[in-house]
Scaffold this motif. Sequence first.
Motif, PDB file in Angstrom:
ATOM      1  N   LEU A  51       0.832  -1.166  -0.010  1.00  0.00           N
ATOM      2  CA  LEU A  51      -0.158   0.097  -0.136  1.00  0.00           C
ATOM      3  C   LEU A  51       0.953   1.250   0.109  1.00  0.00           C
ATOM      4  CD1 LEU A  51      -2.760  -0.993   2.432  1.00  0.00           C
ATOM      5  CD2 LEU A  51      -2.923  -0.837  -0.115  1.00  0.00           C
ATOM      6  N   LEU A  52       2.032   1.321   0.488  1.00  0.00           N
ATOM      7  CA  LEU A  52       2.972   2.336   0.565  1.00  0.00           C
ATOM      8  C   LEU A  52       3.846   2.393  -0.510  1.00  0.00           C
ATOM      9  CD1 LEU A  52       3.912   2.193   4.437  1.00  0.00           C
ATOM     10  CD2 LEU A  52       2.407   3.847   3.197  1.00  0.00           C
ATOM     11  N   GLY A  53       4.109   1.225  -1.330  1.00  0.00           N
ATOM     12  CA  GLY A  53       4.937   1.152  -2.304  1.00  0.00           C
ATOM     13  C   GLY A  53       4.658   2.157  -3.644  1.00  0.00           C
ATOM     14  N   ASP A  54       3.781   2.698  -3.663  1.00  0.00           N
ATOM     15  CA  ASP A  54       3.255   3.756  -4.862  1.00  0.00           C
ATOM     16  C   ASP A  54       3.730   5.081  -4.270  1.00  0.00           C
ATOM     17  OD1 ASP A  54       2.185   1.897  -6.448  1.00  0.00           O
ATOM     18  OD2 ASP A  54       0.257   2.200  -5.762  1.00  0.00           O
ATOM     19  N   LEU A  55       4.058   5.136  -2.892  1.00  0.00           N
ATOM     20  CA  LEU A  55       4.402   6.849  -2.602  1.00  0.00           C
ATOM     21  C   LEU A  55       5.919   6.993  -2.588  1.00  0.00           C
ATOM     22  CD1 LEU A  55       1.948   6.692   0.317  1.00  0.00           C
ATOM     23  CD2 LEU A  55       1.708   7.559  -1.909  1.00  0.00           C
ATOM     24  N   ALA A  56       6.678   5.864  -2.629  1.00  0.00           N
ATOM     25  CA  ALA A  56       8.108   5.962  -2.361  1.00  0.00           C
ATOM     26  C   ALA A  56       8.842   5.247  -3.268  1.00  0.00           C
ATOM     27  CB  ALA A  56       8.568   5.842  -0.944  1.00  0.00           C
ATOM     28  N   THR A  57       9.965   5.342  -3.710  1.00  0.00           N
ATOM     29  CA  THR A  57      11.037   4.669  -4.592  1.00  0.00           C
ATOM     30  C   THR A  57      11.214   3.228  -3.888  1.00  0.00           C
ATOM     31  OG1 THR A  57      12.190   6.525  -5.411  1.00  0.00           O
ATOM     32  CG2 THR A  57      13.179   4.252  -5.628  1.00  0.00           C
ATOM     33  N   GLU A  58      11.431   3.042  -2.717  1.00  0.00           N
ATOM     34  CA  GLU A  58      11.766   1.680  -1.969  1.00  0.00           C
ATOM     35  C   GLU A  58      11.203   1.742  -0.484  1.00  0.00           C
ATOM     36  OE1 GLU A  58      15.454  -1.160  -1.146  1.00  0.00           O
ATOM     37  OE2 GLU A  58      15.533   0.056  -2.688  1.00  0.00           O
ATOM     38  N   VAL A  59      10.461   0.863  -0.062  1.00  0.00           N
ATOM     39  CA  VAL A  59       9.904   0.702   1.122  1.00  0.00           C
ATOM     40  C   VAL A  59      10.219  -0.466   1.685  1.00  0.00           C
ATOM     41  CG1 VAL A  59       7.616   0.779   2.487  1.00  0.00           C
ATOM     42  CG2 VAL A  59       7.691   1.909   0.148  1.00  0.00           C
ATOM     43  N   GLU A  60      10.850  -0.461   3.057  1.00  0.00           N
ATOM     44  CA  GLU A  60      11.240  -1.854   3.548  1.00  0.00           C
ATOM     45  C   GLU A  60      10.762  -1.886   4.786  1.00  0.00           C
ATOM     46  OE1 GLU A  60      15.229  -2.425   3.274  1.00  0.00           O
ATOM     47  OE2 GLU A  60      15.400  -2.124   0.980  1.00  0.00           O
ATOM     48  N   PRO A  61      10.744  -3.196   5.489  1.00  0.00           N
ATOM     49  CA  PRO A  61      10.351  -3.020   7.036  1.00  0.00           C
ATOM     50  C   PRO A  61      11.581  -2.884   7.718  1.00  0.00           C
ATOM     51  CG  PRO A  61      10.448  -5.346   6.086  1.00  0.00           C
ATOM     52  CD  PRO A  61      10.761  -4.345   4.802  1.00  0.00           C
ATOM     53  N   ALA A  62      11.295  -2.486   9.155  1.00  0.00           N
ATOM     54  CA  ALA A  62      12.614  -2.257  10.052  1.00  0.00           C
ATOM     55  C   ALA A  62      12.017  -2.894  11.532  1.00  0.00           C
ATOM     56  CB  ALA A  62      12.669  -0.687   9.926  1.00  0.00           C
ATOM     57  N   GLN A  63      12.970  -3.071  12.021  1.00  0.00           N
ATOM     58  CA  GLN A  63      12.845  -3.325  13.348  1.00  0.00           C
ATOM     59  C   GLN A  63      12.112  -2.483  14.351  1.00  0.00           C
ATOM     60  OE1 GLN A  63      13.312  -6.358  14.849  1.00  0.00           O
ATOM     61  NE2 GLN A  63      14.054  -6.789  12.727  1.00  0.00           N
ATOM     62  N   GLN A  64      11.405  -2.593  15.232  1.00  0.00           N
ATOM     63  CA  GLN A  64      10.675  -1.729  16.102  1.00  0.00           C
ATOM     64  C   GLN A  64      11.534  -0.929  16.667  1.00  0.00           C
ATOM     65  OE1 GLN A  64       7.662  -3.270  18.206  1.00  0.00           O
ATOM     66  NE2 GLN A  64       6.769  -1.518  19.394  1.00  0.00           N
TER      67      GLN A  64
ATOM     68  N   ALA B 140       3.924  14.312  -3.317  1.00  0.00           N
ATOM     69  CA  ALA B 140       3.061  13.063  -3.445  1.00  0.00           C
ATOM     70  C   ALA B 140       3.068  12.182  -2.325  1.00  0.00           C
ATOM     71  CB  ALA B 140       3.702  12.207  -4.532  1.00  0.00           C
ATOM     72  N   LEU B 141       3.940  12.255  -1.573  1.00  0.00           N
ATOM     73  CA  LEU B 141       3.981  11.407  -0.271  1.00  0.00           C
ATOM     74  C   LEU B 141       3.221  11.892   0.723  1.00  0.00           C
ATOM     75  CD1 LEU B 141       4.770   9.009   1.586  1.00  0.00           C
ATOM     76  CD2 LEU B 141       7.020  10.403   1.891  1.00  0.00           C
ATOM     77  N   ALA B 142       3.223  13.617   0.975  1.00  0.00           N
ATOM     78  CA  ALA B 142       2.518  14.059   1.876  1.00  0.00           C
ATOM     79  C   ALA B 142       0.962  13.919   1.497  1.00  0.00           C
ATOM     80  CB  ALA B 142       2.982  15.452   1.930  1.00  0.00           C
ATOM     81  N   THR B 143       0.448  13.963   0.489  1.00  0.00           N
ATOM     82  CA  THR B 143      -0.923  13.742  -0.053  1.00  0.00           C
ATOM     83  C   THR B 143      -1.191  12.497  -0.209  1.00  0.00           C
ATOM     84  OG1 THR B 143      -0.557  13.993  -2.379  1.00  0.00           O
ATOM     85  CG2 THR B 143      -1.113  16.003  -1.474  1.00  0.00           C
ATOM     86  N   GLY B 144      -0.582  11.349  -0.453  1.00  0.00           N
ATOM     87  CA  GLY B 144      -0.894   9.992  -0.616  1.00  0.00           C
ATOM     88  C   GLY B 144      -0.706   9.229   0.609  1.00  0.00           C
ATOM     89  N   LEU B 145      -0.093   9.762   1.662  1.00  0.00           N
ATOM     90  CA  LEU B 145      -0.285   8.731   2.910  1.00  0.00           C
ATOM     91  C   LEU B 145      -1.317   8.983   3.732  1.00  0.00           C
ATOM     92  CD1 LEU B 145       1.691   7.241   4.471  1.00  0.00           C
ATOM     93  CD2 LEU B 145       2.527   9.411   5.690  1.00  0.00           C
ATOM     94  N   PRO B 146      -2.092   9.877   3.740  1.00  0.00           N
ATOM     95  CA  PRO B 146      -3.320   9.874   4.328  1.00  0.00           C
ATOM     96  C   PRO B 146      -4.315   8.918   3.701  1.00  0.00           C
ATOM     97  CG  PRO B 146      -2.867  12.121   4.347  1.00  0.00           C
ATOM     98  CD  PRO B 146      -1.703  11.447   3.532  1.00  0.00           C
ATOM     99  N   ARG B 147      -4.341   8.825   2.411  1.00  0.00           N
ATOM    100  CA  ARG B 147      -5.023   7.920   1.824  1.00  0.00           C
ATOM    101  C   ARG B 147      -4.703   6.520   1.896  1.00  0.00           C
ATOM    102  NH1 ARG B 147      -4.786  11.762  -2.444  1.00  0.00           N
ATOM    103  NH2 ARG B 147      -3.182  10.496  -3.296  1.00  0.00           N
ATOM    104  N   ALA B 148      -3.307   6.275   2.128  1.00  0.00           N
ATOM    105  CA  ALA B 148      -2.829   5.052   2.398  1.00  0.00           C
ATOM    106  C   ALA B 148      -3.023   4.538   3.733  1.00  0.00           C
ATOM    107  CB  ALA B 148      -1.295   4.995   2.132  1.00  0.00           C
ATOM    108  N   ALA B 149      -3.023   5.485   4.891  1.00  0.00           N
ATOM    109  CA  ALA B 149      -3.467   5.285   6.183  1.00  0.00           C
ATOM    110  C   ALA B 149      -4.947   4.658   6.181  1.00  0.00           C
ATOM    111  CB  ALA B 149      -3.527   6.632   6.780  1.00  0.00           C
ATOM    112  N   VAL B 150      -5.847   5.310   5.334  1.00  0.00           N
ATOM    113  CA  VAL B 150      -7.241   4.840   5.332  1.00  0.00           C
ATOM    114  C   VAL B 150      -7.397   3.396   4.835  1.00  0.00           C
ATOM    115  CG1 VAL B 150      -9.557   5.000   4.375  1.00  0.00           C
ATOM    116  CG2 VAL B 150      -8.283   7.052   5.420  1.00  0.00           C
ATOM    117  N   ARG B 151      -6.454   3.254   3.698  1.00  0.00           N
ATOM    118  CA  ARG B 151      -6.626   1.749   3.376  1.00  0.00           C
ATOM    119  C   ARG B 151      -5.910   0.924   4.007  1.00  0.00           C
ATOM    120  NH1 ARG B 151      -4.011   2.384  -2.339  1.00  0.00           N
ATOM    121  NH2 ARG B 151      -4.885   0.107  -2.773  1.00  0.00           N
ATOM    122  N   ILE B 152      -5.137   1.200   5.261  1.00  0.00           N
ATOM    123  CA  ILE B 152      -4.153   0.054   5.843  1.00  0.00           C
ATOM    124  C   ILE B 152      -5.399   0.110   7.049  1.00  0.00           C
ATOM    125  CG2 ILE B 152      -2.592   0.213   7.778  1.00  0.00           C
ATOM    126  CD1 ILE B 152      -0.656   1.751   5.621  1.00  0.00           C
ATOM    127  N   ARG B 153      -6.038   1.113   7.652  1.00  0.00           N
ATOM    128  CA  ARG B 153      -7.041   0.859   8.736  1.00  0.00           C
ATOM    129  C   ARG B 153      -7.984  -0.203   7.910  1.00  0.00           C
ATOM    130  NH1 ARG B 153     -10.556   5.514   8.838  1.00  0.00           N
ATOM    131  NH2 ARG B 153     -11.566   4.468   7.186  1.00  0.00           N
TER     132      ARG B 153
END
Length: 103
Positions: free
Chosen positions: A24-37, A61-74
């Motif tokens: 869901l976040l992949g469209d907002l950034a070049t590379e998205v990876e998991p990280a340790q807590q 694009a990230l600033a405007t897309g992240l709220p939509r992605a957050a709704v999709r994650i929820r």
Amino acid sequence: MTELLVELNQARIDGEDMAVVLDLLGDLATEVEPAQQRTTEHGDGWVLYIHWMSDAPVPAALATGLPRAAVRIRDYFTRQGKVPPSRVDLLDADRTPLMRISP
């Protein structure tokens, strides 16, 4: 270069969940990876922490897309019968808050 790191939260996110979040976040950034807590939970609910790793300002694009992605994650967590994040926080590499989104 990895632009976004998504913190694992072993109490809330399993491998399948993380794969969906990364997708869901992949469209907002070049590379998205998991990280340790890196952060600890406080209070009610839980927060999904995402780290912006670039020294550059957050792109529009990230600033405007992240709220939509957050709704999709929820919505994804809700459909899975899991507790969704109460908030999505975008932090810089030093953990300074850049955006706080309550979907």
